[in-house]
Design a protein around this motif. Structure first.
Motif, PDB file in Angstrom:
ATOM      1  N   ARG A  97       0.856  -1.179   0.000  1.00 34.72           N
ATOM      2  CA  ARG A  97       0.000   0.000   0.000  1.00 34.72           C
ATOM      3  C   ARG A  97       0.899   1.237   0.000  1.00 34.72           C
ATOM      4  O   ARG A  97       1.868   1.309   0.758  1.00 34.72           O
ATOM      5  CB  ARG A  97      -0.913   0.008   1.226  1.00 34.72           C
ATOM      6  CG  ARG A  97      -2.005   1.043   1.190  1.00 34.72           C
ATOM      7  CD  ARG A  97      -2.977   0.861   2.335  1.00 34.72           C
ATOM      8  NE  ARG A  97      -3.680  -0.423   2.274  1.00 34.72           N
ATOM      9  CZ  ARG A  97      -4.686  -0.731   3.080  1.00 34.72           C
ATOM     10  NH1 ARG A  97      -5.116   0.130   3.992  1.00 34.72           N
ATOM     11  NH2 ARG A  97      -5.258  -1.926   2.987  1.00 34.72           N
ATOM     12  N   GLU A  98       0.554   2.205  -0.840  1.00 32.91           N
ATOM     13  CA  GLU A  98       1.364   3.408  -0.962  1.00 32.91           C
ATOM     14  C   GLU A  98       0.505   4.659  -0.838  1.00 32.91           C
ATOM     15  O   GLU A  98      -0.671   4.661  -1.203  1.00 32.91           O
ATOM     16  CB  GLU A  98       2.093   3.425  -2.311  1.00 32.91           C
ATOM     17  CG  GLU A  98       1.180   3.472  -3.520  1.00 32.91           C
ATOM     18  CD  GLU A  98       1.919   3.615  -4.843  1.00 32.91           C
ATOM     19  OE1 GLU A  98       3.161   3.762  -4.838  1.00 32.91           O
ATOM     20  OE2 GLU A  98       1.243   3.599  -5.894  1.00 32.91           O
ATOM     21  N   LEU A  99       1.143   5.704  -0.344  1.00 34.12           N
ATOM     22  CA  LEU A  99       0.462   6.984  -0.245  1.00 34.12           C
ATOM     23  C   LEU A  99       0.310   7.586  -1.641  1.00 34.12           C
ATOM     24  O   LEU A  99       1.269   7.649  -2.408  1.00 34.12           O
ATOM     25  CB  LEU A  99       1.256   7.936   0.640  1.00 34.12           C
ATOM     26  CG  LEU A  99       0.706   9.360   0.742  1.00 34.12           C
ATOM     27  CD1 LEU A  99      -0.618   9.377   1.483  1.00 34.12           C
ATOM     28  CD2 LEU A  99       1.718  10.289   1.417  1.00 34.12           C
ATOM     29  N   VAL A 100      -0.894   8.047  -1.930  1.00 29.85           N
ATOM     30  CA  VAL A 100      -1.149   8.736  -3.197  1.00 29.85           C
ATOM     31  C   VAL A 100      -1.150  10.242  -2.976  1.00 29.85           C
ATOM     32  O   VAL A 100      -0.472  10.992  -3.671  1.00 29.85           O
ATOM     33  CB  VAL A 100      -2.495   8.298  -3.797  1.00 29.85           C
ATOM     34  CG1 VAL A 100      -2.795   9.078  -5.067  1.00 29.85           C
ATOM     35  CG2 VAL A 100      -2.498   6.798  -4.072  1.00 29.85           C
ATOM     36  N   ALA A 101      -1.928  10.686  -1.998  1.00 27.66           N
ATOM     37  CA  ALA A 101      -2.042  12.117  -1.727  1.00 27.66           C
ATOM     38  C   ALA A 101      -2.548  12.301  -0.314  1.00 27.66           C
ATOM     39  O   ALA A 101      -3.298  11.470   0.199  1.00 27.66           O
ATOM     40  CB  ALA A 101      -2.993  12.790  -2.712  1.00 27.66           C
ATOM     41  N   GLY A 103      -4.259  22.079   7.984  1.00 21.95           N
ATOM     42  CA  GLY A 103      -3.908  23.430   7.572  1.00 21.95           C
ATOM     43  C   GLY A 103      -3.947  23.642   6.072  1.00 21.95           C
ATOM     44  O   GLY A 103      -3.772  24.771   5.604  1.00 21.95           O
ATOM     45  N   GLY A 104      -4.160  22.551   5.333  1.00 20.61           N
ATOM     46  CA  GLY A 104      -4.298  22.689   3.889  1.00 20.61           C
ATOM     47  C   GLY A 104      -3.067  22.318   3.076  1.00 20.61           C
ATOM     48  O   GLY A 104      -3.111  22.325   1.844  1.00 20.61           O
ATOM     49  N   SER A 105      -1.971  22.000   3.742  1.00 19.39           N
ATOM     50  CA  SER A 105      -0.785  21.608   2.986  1.00 19.39           C
ATOM     51  C   SER A 105      -1.000  20.217   2.400  1.00 19.39           C
ATOM     52  O   SER A 105      -1.667  19.371   3.005  1.00 19.39           O
ATOM     53  CB  SER A 105       0.467  21.641   3.851  1.00 19.39           C
ATOM     54  OG  SER A 105       0.340  20.740   4.921  1.00 19.39           O
ATOM     55  N   THR A 106      -0.431  20.000   1.226  1.00 19.34           N
ATOM     56  CA  THR A 106      -0.644  18.744   0.511  1.00 19.34           C
ATOM     57  C   THR A 106       0.684  18.101   0.145  1.00 19.34           C
ATOM     58  O   THR A 106       1.722  18.775   0.041  1.00 19.34           O
ATOM     59  CB  THR A 106      -1.440  18.962  -0.778  1.00 19.34           C
ATOM     60  OG1 THR A 106      -0.747  19.884  -1.613  1.00 19.34           O
ATOM     61  CG2 THR A 106      -2.835  19.509  -0.483  1.00 19.34           C
ATOM     62  N   ASN A 107       0.647  16.800  -0.033  1.00 20.71           N
ATOM     63  CA  ASN A 107       1.770  16.110  -0.639  1.00 20.71           C
ATOM     64  C   ASN A 107       1.235  14.982  -1.501  1.00 20.71           C
ATOM     65  O   ASN A 107       0.175  14.412  -1.222  1.00 20.71           O
ATOM     66  CB  ASN A 107       2.772  15.603   0.401  1.00 20.71           C
ATOM     67  CG  ASN A 107       2.192  14.581   1.351  1.00 20.71           C
ATOM     68  OD1 ASN A 107       1.329  14.889   2.139  1.00 20.71           O
ATOM     69  ND2 ASN A 107       2.668  13.347   1.250  1.00 20.71           N
ATOM     70  N   TYR A 108       1.952  14.726  -2.565  1.00 22.70           N
ATOM     71  CA  TYR A 108       1.531  13.758  -3.571  1.00 22.70           C
ATOM     72  C   TYR A 108       2.673  12.798  -3.896  1.00 22.70           C
ATOM     73  O   TYR A 108       3.853  13.170  -3.837  1.00 22.70           O
ATOM     74  CB  TYR A 108       1.133  14.458  -4.874  1.00 22.70           C
ATOM     75  CG  TYR A 108      -0.083  15.337  -4.774  1.00 22.70           C
ATOM     76  CD1 TYR A 108       0.028  16.690  -4.454  1.00 22.70           C
ATOM     77  CD2 TYR A 108      -1.352  14.819  -5.028  1.00 22.70           C
ATOM     78  CE1 TYR A 108      -1.091  17.498  -4.365  1.00 22.70           C
ATOM     79  CE2 TYR A 108      -2.477  15.625  -4.953  1.00 22.70           C
ATOM     80  CZ  TYR A 108      -2.338  16.963  -4.619  1.00 22.70           C
ATOM     81  OH  TYR A 108      -3.455  17.755  -4.543  1.00 22.70           O
ATOM     82  N   ALA A 109       2.297  11.598  -4.260  1.00 27.64           N
ATOM     83  CA  ALA A 109       3.290  10.684  -4.810  1.00 27.64           C
ATOM     84  C   ALA A 109       3.784  11.263  -6.128  1.00 27.64           C
ATOM     85  O   ALA A 109       3.011  11.886  -6.874  1.00 27.64           O
ATOM     86  CB  ALA A 109       2.671   9.312  -5.043  1.00 27.64           C
ATOM     87  N   ASP A 110       5.051  11.063  -6.422  1.00 29.85           N
ATOM     88  CA  ASP A 110       5.622  11.600  -7.653  1.00 29.85           C
ATOM     89  C   ASP A 110       4.858  11.106  -8.878  1.00 29.85           C
ATOM     90  O   ASP A 110       4.706  11.841  -9.862  1.00 29.85           O
ATOM     91  CB  ASP A 110       7.097  11.211  -7.774  1.00 29.85           C
ATOM     92  CG  ASP A 110       7.985  11.969  -6.801  1.00 29.85           C
ATOM     93  OD1 ASP A 110       9.117  11.507  -6.556  1.00 29.85           O
ATOM     94  OD2 ASP A 110       7.541  13.011  -6.280  1.00 29.85           O
ATOM     95  N   TYR A 117     -11.737  14.289  -1.006  1.00 28.48           N
ATOM     96  CA  TYR A 117     -11.962  13.915  -2.395  1.00 28.48           C
ATOM     97  C   TYR A 117     -10.622  13.715  -3.092  1.00 28.48           C
ATOM     98  O   TYR A 117      -9.611  14.295  -2.690  1.00 28.48           O
ATOM     99  CB  TYR A 117     -12.746  15.004  -3.125  1.00 28.48           C
ATOM    100  CG  TYR A 117     -14.031  15.400  -2.438  1.00 28.48           C
ATOM    101  CD1 TYR A 117     -14.051  16.463  -1.535  1.00 28.48           C
ATOM    102  CD2 TYR A 117     -15.212  14.716  -2.676  1.00 28.48           C
ATOM    103  CE1 TYR A 117     -15.217  16.843  -0.896  1.00 28.48           C
ATOM    104  CE2 TYR A 117     -16.386  15.079  -2.041  1.00 28.48           C
ATOM    105  CZ  TYR A 117     -16.383  16.139  -1.146  1.00 28.48           C
ATOM    106  OH  TYR A 117     -17.547  16.497  -0.509  1.00 28.48           O
ATOM    107  N   LEU A 118     -10.636  12.923  -4.130  1.00 29.53           N
ATOM    108  CA  LEU A 118      -9.457  12.759  -4.969  1.00 29.53           C
ATOM    109  C   LEU A 118      -9.899  12.841  -6.425  1.00 29.53           C
ATOM    110  O   LEU A 118     -10.567  11.938  -6.922  1.00 29.53           O
ATOM    111  CB  LEU A 118      -8.754  11.430  -4.703  1.00 29.53           C
ATOM    112  CG  LEU A 118      -7.423  11.236  -5.431  1.00 29.53           C
ATOM    113  CD1 LEU A 118      -6.374  12.211  -4.897  1.00 29.53           C
ATOM    114  CD2 LEU A 118      -6.926   9.792  -5.307  1.00 29.53           C
ATOM    115  N   THR A 160      -5.618  15.532  -7.745  1.00 28.14           N
ATOM    116  CA  THR A 160      -5.787  16.649  -6.823  1.00 28.14           C
ATOM    117  C   THR A 160      -6.623  16.199  -5.631  1.00 28.14           C
ATOM    118  O   THR A 160      -7.723  15.668  -5.809  1.00 28.14           O
ATOM    119  CB  THR A 160      -6.480  17.834  -7.508  1.00 28.14           C
ATOM    120  OG1 THR A 160      -5.722  18.246  -8.650  1.00 28.14           O
ATOM    121  CG2 THR A 160      -6.599  19.013  -6.539  1.00 28.14           C
ATOM    122  N   ILE A 161      -6.087  16.445  -4.453  1.00 32.39           N
ATOM    123  CA  ILE A 161      -6.827  16.124  -3.230  1.00 32.39           C
ATOM    124  C   ILE A 161      -7.478  17.385  -2.702  1.00 32.39           C
ATOM    125  O   ILE A 161      -6.907  18.477  -2.786  1.00 32.39           O
ATOM    126  CB  ILE A 161      -5.905  15.487  -2.167  1.00 32.39           C
ATOM    127  CG1 ILE A 161      -6.719  14.983  -0.973  1.00 32.39           C
ATOM    128  CG2 ILE A 161      -4.812  16.463  -1.720  1.00 32.39           C
ATOM    129  CD1 ILE A 161      -5.901  14.156   0.013  1.00 32.39           C
TER     130      ILE A 161
END
Length: 115
Positions: free
Chosen positions: A45-49, A54-61, A79-80, A68-69
């Motif tokens: 299992r891997e992180l997608v987003a 606070g609204g900061s985001t990170n995404y898998a490369d 939502y994704l 968009t999350i």
């Protein structure tokens, strides 16, 4: 008992779009981070987003620029939006909340990208 329920998965052709939704029910708690993970057969299992309170985001490369999350803090929903889908995006997608009561997982929704 707190539950997360995902929706919006399905079969889509390469280049298509899908929007996943996740709703929480059954409790009152503080959510620190909302995220989406995925797991393809034979893979971990891997992180997608993910998005913090606070609204900061990170995404898998692998999904940057395509996914968009977003979140609705009033409804406790996340939502994704997935655009330009590729066959390698095929997986079961899981919603995850990191909250004051710990990590909460949904049951998963299948996304299949195929022509």
């Amino acid at each position: 008992q707190v539950r997360l329920v995902e929706s919006g998965g399905g079969l889509v052709q390469p280049g298509g779009s899908l929007t996943l939704s996740c709703a929480a029910s059954g409790g009152i708690f503080t959510i620190f981070r909302m995220g989406w993970y995925r797991q393809a057969p034979g893979n971990q299992r891997e992180l997608v987003a993910a998005m913090s309170s606070g609204g900061s985001t990170n995404y898998a490369d692998s999904v940057k620029g395509r996914f968009t999350i977003s979140r609705d803090n009033v409804k406790n929903m996340v939502y994704l939006q997935m655009n330009s889908l590729k066959p390698e995006d095929t997986a079961v997608y899981y919603c995850n909340y990191y909250a004051s009561i710990g990590h909460i997982w949904g049951q998963g929704t299948q996304v299949t990208v195929s022509s």
